[in-house]
Design an enzyme around this catalytic site. Structure first.
Site, PDB file in Angstrom:
ATOM      1  N   GLY A  16     137.075  -1.413 115.214  1.00  0.00           N
ATOM      2  CA  GLY A  16     137.626  -2.894 114.976  1.00  0.00           C
ATOM      3  C   GLY A  16     137.165  -3.844 116.023  1.00  0.00           C
ATOM      4  N   ARG A  30     124.057 -10.400 130.987  1.00  0.00           N
ATOM      5  CA  ARG A  30     123.717 -11.100 132.074  1.00  0.00           C
ATOM      6  C   ARG A  30     123.602  -9.939 133.416  1.00  0.00           C
ATOM      7  NH1 ARG A  30     122.473 -15.258 131.863  1.00  0.00           N
ATOM      8  NH2 ARG A  30     123.317 -17.087 130.550  1.00  0.00           N
ATOM      9  N   ARG A  77     131.919   0.332 111.081  1.00  0.00           N
ATOM     10  CA  ARG A  77     132.531   1.946 111.029  1.00  0.00           C
ATOM     11  C   ARG A  77     131.326   2.804 110.253  1.00  0.00           C
ATOM     12  NH1 ARG A  77     137.779   1.333 113.200  1.00  0.00           N
ATOM     13  NH2 ARG A  77     138.794  -0.497 112.444  1.00  0.00           N
ATOM     14  N   ASP A 108     138.882   4.246 120.823  1.00  0.00           N
ATOM     15  CA  ASP A 108     138.723   5.501 121.226  1.00  0.00           C
ATOM     16  C   ASP A 108     137.665   6.163 120.326  1.00  0.00           C
ATOM     17  OD1 ASP A 108     140.486   5.196 118.911  1.00  0.00           O
ATOM     18  OD2 ASP A 108     141.727   6.965 119.431  1.00  0.00           O
ATOM     19  N   THR A 131     139.394  -2.754 122.295  1.00  0.00           N
ATOM     20  CA  THR A 131     140.238  -2.753 121.228  1.00  0.00           C
ATOM     21  C   THR A 131     141.683  -3.374 121.601  1.00  0.00           C
ATOM     22  OG1 THR A 131     141.771  -1.073 120.087  1.00  0.00           O
ATOM     23  CG2 THR A 131     141.034  -0.553 122.213  1.00  0.00           C
ATOM     24  N   ASP A 133     144.465  -2.520 120.749  1.00  0.00           N
ATOM     25  CA  ASP A 133     145.566  -1.527 120.594  1.00  0.00           C
ATOM     26  C   ASP A 133     146.146  -1.141 122.041  1.00  0.00           C
ATOM     27  OD1 ASP A 133     145.281  -1.820 117.818  1.00  0.00           O
ATOM     28  OD2 ASP A 133     144.409  -0.014 117.863  1.00  0.00           O
ATOM     29  N   ASP A 135     145.251   1.376 123.612  1.00  0.00           N
ATOM     30  CA  ASP A 135     145.648   2.876 123.671  1.00  0.00           C
ATOM     31  C   ASP A 135     144.723   3.886 124.126  1.00  0.00           C
ATOM     32  OD1 ASP A 135     143.547   2.389 121.726  1.00  0.00           O
ATOM     33  OD2 ASP A 135     144.484   3.478 120.219  1.00  0.00           O
ATOM     34  N   ARG A 160     160.502 -18.351 114.252  1.00  0.00           N
ATOM     35  CA  ARG A 160     161.591 -18.604 114.790  1.00  0.00           C
ATOM     36  C   ARG A 160     162.240 -19.795 114.533  1.00  0.00           C
ATOM     37  NH1 ARG A 160     164.568 -15.694 118.007  1.00  0.00           N
ATOM     38  NH2 ARG A 160     162.647 -14.475 119.133  1.00  0.00           N
ATOM     39  N   ARG A 177     148.275   0.304 115.553  1.00  0.00           N
ATOM     40  CA  ARG A 177     147.976   1.671 114.977  1.00  0.00           C
ATOM     41  C   ARG A 177     149.126   2.558 115.368  1.00  0.00           C
ATOM     42  NH1 ARG A 177     142.402   4.039 113.848  1.00  0.00           N
ATOM     43  NH2 ARG A 177     141.537   3.105 115.781  1.00  0.00           N
ATOM     44  N   LYS A 219     174.379 -15.209 117.621  1.00  0.00           N
ATOM     45  CA  LYS A 219     172.977 -15.615 118.163  1.00  0.00           C
ATOM     46  C   LYS A 219     172.546 -16.569 117.124  1.00  0.00           C
ATOM     47  CE  LYS A 219     172.574 -12.463 121.726  1.00  0.00           C
ATOM     48  NZ  LYS A 219     172.227 -12.750 123.096  1.00  0.00           N
ATOM     49  N   GLN A 260     145.732 -11.303 114.235  1.00  0.00           N
ATOM     50  CA  GLN A 260     146.030 -10.756 115.716  1.00  0.00           C
ATOM     51  C   GLN A 260     144.581 -10.468 116.107  1.00  0.00           C
ATOM     52  OE1 GLN A 260     149.494  -8.078 115.779  1.00  0.00           O
ATOM     53  NE2 GLN A 260     148.925  -8.283 113.626  1.00  0.00           N
TER      54      GLN A 260
HETATM   55  P1  ATP Z   1     139.728   0.656 116.783  1.00  0.00           P
HETATM   56  O1  ATP Z   1     140.623   1.237 117.807  1.00  0.00           O
HETATM   57  O2  ATP Z   1     139.616  -0.795 116.941  1.00  0.00           O
HETATM   58  O3  ATP Z   1     140.059   1.006 115.483  1.00  0.00           O
HETATM   59  P2  ATP Z   1     137.556   2.642 117.042  1.00  0.00           P
HETATM   60  O4  ATP Z   1     136.438   2.654 118.006  1.00  0.00           O
HETATM   61  O5  ATP Z   1     138.598   3.715 117.530  1.00  0.00           O
HETATM   62  O6  ATP Z   1     138.117   1.108 117.189  1.00  0.00           O
HETATM   63  P3  ATP Z   1     136.941   4.124 114.618  1.00  0.00           P
HETATM   64  O7  ATP Z   1     136.642   3.775 113.383  1.00  0.00           O
HETATM   65  O8  ATP Z   1     137.598   5.132 114.913  1.00  0.00           O
HETATM   66  O9  ATP Z   1     137.435   2.866 115.543  1.00  0.00           O
HETATM   67  O10 ATP Z   1     135.485   4.541 115.308  1.00  0.00           O
HETATM   68  C1  ATP Z   1     134.330   3.764 115.150  1.00  0.00           C
HETATM   69  C2  ATP Z   1     132.928   4.401 114.667  1.00  0.00           C
HETATM   70  O11 ATP Z   1     132.944   5.511 115.955  1.00  0.00           O
HETATM   71  C3  ATP Z   1     133.260   5.353 113.465  1.00  0.00           C
HETATM   72  O12 ATP Z   1     132.798   4.593 112.487  1.00  0.00           O
HETATM   73  C4  ATP Z   1     132.223   6.280 113.932  1.00  0.00           C
HETATM   74  O13 ATP Z   1     130.804   6.046 113.451  1.00  0.00           O
HETATM   75  C5  ATP Z   1     132.377   6.517 115.599  1.00  0.00           C
HETATM   76  N1  ATP Z   1     133.019   7.749 115.613  1.00  0.00           N
HETATM   77  C6  ATP Z   1     134.320   7.849 115.772  1.00  0.00           C
HETATM   78  N2  ATP Z   1     134.820   9.102 115.883  1.00  0.00           N
HETATM   79  C7  ATP Z   1     133.581   9.848 115.995  1.00  0.00           C
HETATM   80  C8  ATP Z   1     133.514  11.380 116.216  1.00  0.00           C
HETATM   81  N3  ATP Z   1     134.535  12.126 116.334  1.00  0.00           N
HETATM   82  N4  ATP Z   1     132.285  11.637 116.185  1.00  0.00           N
HETATM   83  C9  ATP Z   1     131.194  10.824 116.001  1.00  0.00           C
HETATM   84  N5  ATP Z   1     131.177   9.624 115.753  1.00  0.00           N
HETATM   85  C10 ATP Z   1     132.632   8.961 115.844  1.00  0.00           C
END
Ligand code: ATP
Length: 328
Positions: A16, A30, A77, A108, A131, A133, A135, A160, A177, A219, A260
């Site tokens: 994302g 850079r 993705r 992640d 990200t 999130d 997380d 508000r 998420r 309130k 967002q």
């Molecule tokens: P966000 O937290 O914003 O959703 P993200 O990086 O967690 O971002 P994901 O869709 O989970 O988003 O992962 C992005 C891409 O990373 C996936 O489309 C895939 O190509 C690769 N990826 C994710 N998990 C794996 C995995 N276990 N093995 C190999 N590639 C992966």
């Protein structure tokens, strides 16, 4: 580990999009030029690595991108990268371009991909936490989180106004998420009546009690923040349950959704992304591979990707307590 000789670095954004990704790319590129490296942009994340959407970057590519939301390298993705054949195709393309290290900016999932890729093919890789999130462990804040919270708070300020004018009860759903970081920050920063996060289940009865108490206390407005993916259900589901028990309330639901993710990054995210872009290049040159660069207590730290992605980062108990105290 003894540093390998690195001359060409590929940078990509994946998963994302998040505000500040452009600032992170710019700082990475850079810093690469500063250390006399050749920098390559890999478009559309891992999908572009597989499809050979790889171009050499010059300083013109990164002019005036620091302040722009989104990612000029595009994000995607990639289902194919999850397969070994897909990753082999991606590796062959890197070899073709002579790219000997990677900077992966994403969440992640994207960092999991970088970790696997390093283990399989030995291409040095550093991850940057991109990200909204927040997380990922190994950093106090991820790139984009601060901007997303600011955007949510600004939107809630507007909600508000209408909530107060019409004595309405609003349920506002924010992103995150499975994590409640955006929700808890937004809840504190926008004086929410309650904040429902995935990490803590709030029984509907307790929410009803709180809303009744606030009505008694006269309130002026009631806004409940709901994190998507929460254990009690999304904003629409919770609003329905509350309406059943408080039929006299004028209830509205707003899902903030993708607004967002967009927008110009905040000062905080620009500085964070800039520090981390430099940290990525310096880390690679020092032989720090398979790690994520983050900032903890204002200092750059490198955490093994395997540790950063385990999903054990939790909403601070103190933040939760503050939100509770201020909403009663
Ligand atoms: P966000 O937290 O914003 O959703 P993200 O990086 O967690 O971002 P994901 O869709 O989970 O988003 O992962 C992005 C891409 O990373 C996936 O489309 C895939 O190509 C690769 N990826 C994710 N998990 C794996 C995995 N276990 N093995 C190999 N590639 C992966």
């Amino acid at each position: 580990m003894e540093p390998k000789t690195i001359k060409r670095i590929g940078v990509l954004t994946s998963g994302g999009d998040a505000p500040g990704m452009n600032a992170a790319i710019r700082a990475t590129v850079r810093a690469g030029f500063y250390y006399e490296l050749e920098m390559y942009g890999i478009y559309r994340g891992y999908e572009g690595m597989i499809n050979d959407e790889i171009k050499k970057l010059d300083s013109k590519n990164i002019t005036h991108i620091l302040e722009r939301g989104g990612t000029f390298l595009k994000s995607a993705r990639s289902a194919e990268f999850r397969t070994q054949e897909g990753r082999k195709k991606a590796y062959d393309n890197l070899v073709k371009h002579g790219i000997d290290a990677l900077v992966v900016i994403g969440g992640d999932g994207s960092l999991t991909g970088a970790h696997l890729f390093y283990k399989e093919f030995g291409i040095p890789a550093i991850g940057l936490p991109g990200t909204i999130d927040n997380d990922l462990s190994g950093t106090d804040s991820t790139i984009g989180f601060d901007t997303a919270c600011n955007t949510a708070i600004q939107a809630i300020d507007k909600i508000r106004d209408t909530a107060t004018s019409h004595d309405r009860l609003f349920f506002v759903e924010v992103m995150g998420r499975d994590a409640g970081f955006i929700a808890i920050n937004t809840g504190i920063g926008s004086a929410a009546a309650a904040t429902l996060i995935p990490e803590k289940k709030m029984p509907i009865e307790r929410l009803i009690e709180r809303l009744k108490a606030r009505t008694k206390a006269k309130k002026q407005s009631n806004i409940v923040i709901v994190a998507e993916g929460g254990k009690s259900g999304g904003a629409a589901e919770i609003a329905k349950k509350v309406k059943k028990q408080l039929p006299y309330y004028d209830i509205k639901v707003t899902i903030l959704g993708h607004l967002q993710r967009g927008g110009s990054p905040s000062s905080f995210d620009r500085v964070l992304a800039s520090k981390l872009g430099v940290a990525a290049i310096e880390g690679l040159l020092q032989g720090k591979y398979d790690v994520m660069a983050g900032v903890i207590n204002h200092k750059v730290v490198y955490t093994p990707i395997a540790k950063a992605i385990v999903g054990d980062k939790e909403v601070d108990e103190d933040d939760f307590r503050v939100a509770k105290i201020l909403s009663t």
